[in-house]
Each structure stands twice: as C-alpha cells, then as structure tokens.
Design an enzyme around this catalytic site. Structure first.
Site, short mmCIF file in Angstrom:
data_model
loop_
_atom_site.label_atom_id
_atom_site.label_comp_id
_atom_site.label_asym_id
_atom_site.label_seq_id
_atom_site.Cartn_x
_atom_site.Cartn_y
_atom_site.Cartn_z
N TYR A 282 0.84 -1.22 0.00
CA TYR A 282 0.00 0.00 0.00
C TYR A 282 0.87 1.26 0.00
O TYR A 282 0.66 2.17 -0.81
CB TYR A 282 -0.93 -0.02 1.22
CG TYR A 282 -1.67 1.29 1.42
CD1 TYR A 282 -2.75 1.63 0.62
CD2 TYR A 282 -1.26 2.20 2.39
CE1 TYR A 282 -3.42 2.84 0.80
CE2 TYR A 282 -1.91 3.41 2.58
CZ TYR A 282 -3.00 3.72 1.78
OH TYR A 282 -3.65 4.92 1.94
N LYS B 226 1.27 4.26 -2.98
CA LYS B 226 0.97 5.69 -2.85
C LYS B 226 2.17 6.53 -3.28
O LYS B 226 2.01 7.61 -3.83
CB LYS B 226 0.52 6.01 -1.42
CG LYS B 226 -0.84 5.41 -1.06
CD LYS B 226 -1.96 5.96 -1.95
CE LYS B 226 -3.31 5.42 -1.55
NZ LYS B 226 -4.42 5.98 -2.33
N THR C 51 -11.89 5.10 9.28
CA THR C 51 -12.70 4.44 8.24
C THR C 51 -12.47 2.93 8.31
O THR C 51 -11.56 2.46 9.01
CB THR C 51 -12.30 4.92 6.82
OG1 THR C 51 -10.98 4.42 6.54
CG2 THR C 51 -12.34 6.43 6.68
N1 LIG Z 1 -8.38 6.13 6.12
C1 LIG Z 1 -7.18 6.68 6.23
O1 LIG Z 1 -6.65 6.89 7.35
C2 LIG Z 1 -6.43 7.10 5.00
C3 LIG Z 1 -5.18 7.73 5.19
C4 LIG Z 1 -4.48 8.15 4.07
C5 LIG Z 1 -5.02 7.95 2.81
N2 LIG Z 1 -6.23 7.34 2.65
C6 LIG Z 1 -6.75 7.17 1.30
O2 LIG Z 1 -8.06 7.68 1.23
C7 LIG Z 1 -8.80 6.96 0.23
C8 LIG Z 1 -10.10 6.46 0.80
O3 LIG Z 1 -9.79 5.62 1.88
P1 LIG Z 1 -10.88 5.21 2.97
O4 LIG Z 1 -10.22 5.25 4.28
O5 LIG Z 1 -12.14 5.96 2.76
O6 LIG Z 1 -11.09 3.67 2.55
P2 LIG Z 1 -12.39 2.73 2.66
O7 LIG Z 1 -13.26 3.15 3.77
O8 LIG Z 1 -11.86 1.34 2.63
O9 LIG Z 1 -13.14 3.02 1.29
C9 LIG Z 1 -12.55 2.66 0.10
C10 LIG Z 1 -13.50 2.99 -1.03
O10 LIG Z 1 -12.84 2.60 -2.24
C11 LIG Z 1 -13.72 1.75 -2.95
N3 LIG Z 1 -13.01 0.83 -3.83
C12 LIG Z 1 -12.06 -0.07 -3.51
N4 LIG Z 1 -11.69 -0.74 -4.61
C13 LIG Z 1 -12.43 -0.24 -5.63
C14 LIG Z 1 -12.51 -0.52 -7.01
N5 LIG Z 1 -11.78 -1.48 -7.59
N6 LIG Z 1 -13.36 0.21 -7.77
C15 LIG Z 1 -14.10 1.18 -7.22
N7 LIG Z 1 -14.10 1.46 -5.91
C16 LIG Z 1 -13.26 0.75 -5.13
C17 LIG Z 1 -14.54 1.04 -1.90
O11 LIG Z 1 -15.71 0.52 -2.50
P3 LIG Z 1 -16.48 -0.81 -1.94
O12 LIG Z 1 -17.43 -0.31 -0.89
O13 LIG Z 1 -17.16 -1.35 -3.14
O14 LIG Z 1 -15.44 -1.71 -1.37
C18 LIG Z 1 -14.82 2.21 -0.96
O15 LIG Z 1 -15.84 3.01 -1.47
C19 LIG Z 1 -7.86 5.88 -0.29
O16 LIG Z 1 -7.21 6.33 -1.44
C20 LIG Z 1 -6.86 5.72 0.84
O17 LIG Z 1 -5.63 5.24 0.39
C21 LIG Z 1 -6.93 6.90 3.72
#
Ligand SMILES: NC(=O)c1ccc[n+]([C@@H]2O[C@H](COP(=O)([O-])OP(=O)(O)OC[C@H]3O[C@@H](n4cnc5c(N)ncnc54)[C@H](OP(=O)(O)O)[C@@H]3O)[C@@H](O)[C@H]2O)c1
Length: 255
Positions: free
Chosen positions: A176, A180, A209
């Site tokens: 992961y 990034k 999340t």
């Molecule tokens: N949470 C954190 O602390 C954090 C920190 C830094 C960066 N980020 C970044 O923020 C972004 C969102 O993360 P999050 O925490 O919201 O994650 P999350 O709660 O796991 O949500 C991920 C989302 O991406 C969708 N997804 C995954 N694979 C997909 C695919 N092949 N096609 C379309 N949609 C897909 C999921 O859809 P489904 O419901 O269908 O699975 C869900 O809507 C990501 O880029 C992550 O790397 C998060």
C-alpha cells in the site's frame, strides 16, 4: 464560479463519501457523480447524503476502477449527459470536469507470503494502474474543460522525505505505501504531459474508516477537507502539489 461536474471514485463510503458530502455542503451548485462498484451501495449513499441535507444534483455512476468495460461505459455516460459531441465525435465538455481518484485498497499477504505476488498485483492494479487508466479514459473530457482538475488521493505514507527522516513509523502494509509513492510520481508525470490539467495529490491524514478498522484519529469529514479545497478553490490558489489540511490550514507535504 463556473459549474463543475465532480466525479469521486469509491464514493459510497469512507473518505470518498465525505468528500462528496463536504463538497456539496460548500459548493452545492456543482454536479456530483458518485463512482461506486455497487450501484446499490451508491444509491444508499445518495439517500444518506439527502438525509444529511445535501441538495446538489447527485448521480451514481457504476465504476469499478479495475474494470475497463465499466470505465469506458462511465466515460460514455458522462460524455453523453454532460458533454456534447463535435463533428468528429470528440466530446466538448459543457461543464468543467474534476476527477477525484479516491478509491484504493490496502492488503497484506498471508503470514507465509504464499500470495505475495497476488497481493502486490491487486494493490498496484487498484492504486496505481487503475488511476492511470481512469485518468486516460477521461482525458478527452478533461481536455475540453476550461478548469480541468485531477486530484489523486494519496497518503503521508507516500512521502519519501518522511520515510527517510524516520517520521513515518513502519507501515501496516508495504504494498500500500509503495503504491501511494508511485501514485505521487505518476501524478507528477501526468502533470508534465498535460499542462492544461491541474494535478494534485492530497493526503487526508489518518481517518477513522473501514480501511484501518476505524482506528484512525481524524473524522473522515475532516480528512475530506484537503480534497474540497483543491477541487473548488480558485484555480490559481494552490499550485500543483502534494497537499494536506492540518491544524485548520492547507500546507504542502514534503515529497
Ligand atoms: N483512512 C485513512 O486513514 C487514509 C489515510 C491516508 C489515505 N487514505 C486514502 O483515502 C482513500 C479512501 O480511503 P478510505 O479510508 O475511505 O477507505 P475505505 O473506507 O476502505 O473506502 C474505500 C473505497 O474505495 C472503494 N473501492 C475499492 N476498490 C475499488 C474498485 N476497484 N473500484 C471502485 N471502488 C473501489 C470502496 O468501494 P467498496 O465499498 O465497493 O469496497 C470504498 O468506497 C484511499 O485512497 C486511501 O488510500 C486513507
């Protein structure tokens, strides 16, 4: 401000959902497209957004970012609805397109590493290759926009500087974190190729999340703020870069 069509991938939950919510609260005049793998989950998200008082035009676009057929169908749907075709059938966007590549996955191999290759392939496909493919598919529409923007949701994990200085503790998922970093470089390369498109990478911070079993420290609505600023602020307010919103202000993350 000129009207925008803002597509957020992975918008059914987590930070993607909050990006739509926060954007629509700040700039209700724009059109919001929720890219979601499951249209049912997308429609549920729309219901939830309406319950939260969102009045903007919202539409679900089925978009599994690893599925080329769905990507092509999404481009076609959006072109037909929000663009018009010129005599060579090239779409002329009537509204400015903002593409927010938010969807991503984090996975770890089994303890014996027997699925190491498969895990790396899946993570890199979703977090790097699919961003390149989605952006490429939307390029004709982006090119016709006067204020085209691509915002790739990255992570502090991507920072080579933070890695070298020891400020990033060991990652929960190596594939992961690498993905990034690659996304950041991909964004820099994209920006060199298409100077008319404003490219950013955004670090939302450690948000509560499903991605991290809800162990994050930030409300994902706060995590969404960086993308909101980059999507709807005046075009020249933030130079193309790696941005975060921390301590109530925007700042650049060291590459
Ligand atoms: N949470 C954190 O602390 C954090 C920190 C830094 C960066 N980020 C970044 O923020 C972004 C969102 O993360 P999050 O925490 O919201 O994650 P999350 O709660 O796991 O949500 C991920 C989302 O991406 C969708 N997804 C995954 N694979 C997909 C695919 N092949 N096609 C379309 N949609 C897909 C999921 O859809 P489904 O419901 O269908 O699975 C869900 O809507 C990501 O880029 C992550 O790397 C998060």
């Amino acid at each position: 401000m000129s009207p925008k069509v803002i597509l957020v991938t992975g918008a059914n939950r987590g930070i993607g959902f909050c990006i739509v919510q926060a954007l629509a609260q700040r700039a209700p005049e724009h059109t919001y497209l929720l890219g979601t793998r499951s249209t049912f989950a997308g429609e549920e998200a729309v219901i939830k957004l309406k319950e939260l008082g969102i009045t903007s035009y919202l539409e679900v676009v089925q978009l599994n970012i690893t599925d080329d057929t769905q990507i092509a169908a999404a481009v076609s749907t959006i072109s037909n609805k929000f663009g018009r075709l010129d005599s060579t059938h090239q779409p002329i966007a009537l509204m400015n397109i903002v593409l927010i590549n938010n969807a991503a996955i984090g996975q770890n191999p089994k303890q014996d590493n027997s699925d190491l290759r498969a895990v790396y392939d899946r993570v890199f496909d979703a977090n790097i290759t699919s961003v390149a493919v989605v952006k490429n598919a939307f390029m004709p529409l982006l090119k016709k926009s006067e204020d085209a923007r691509v915002i790739n949701i990255s992570s502090g994990r991507a920072s080579v500087s933070l890695q070298i200085s020891g400020q990033n503790p060991p990652t929960a998922s190596i594939s992961y974190s690498i993905s990034k970093t690659a996304l950041n470089i991909l964004t820099l390369e994209m920006a060199k190729l298409e100077k008319d498109v404003l490219y950013h990478v955004a670090s939302p911070g450690y948000c509560k999340t499903a991605f991290n079993g809800f162990r994050g420290l930030k409300d994902p609505l706060d995590g969404a703020k960086v993308a909101v600023e980059l999507a709807v602020s005046e075009r020249n307010k933030y130079r193309s870069g790696f941005w975060q919103f921390e301590n109530e202000e925007m700042s650049e993350v060291p590459w």
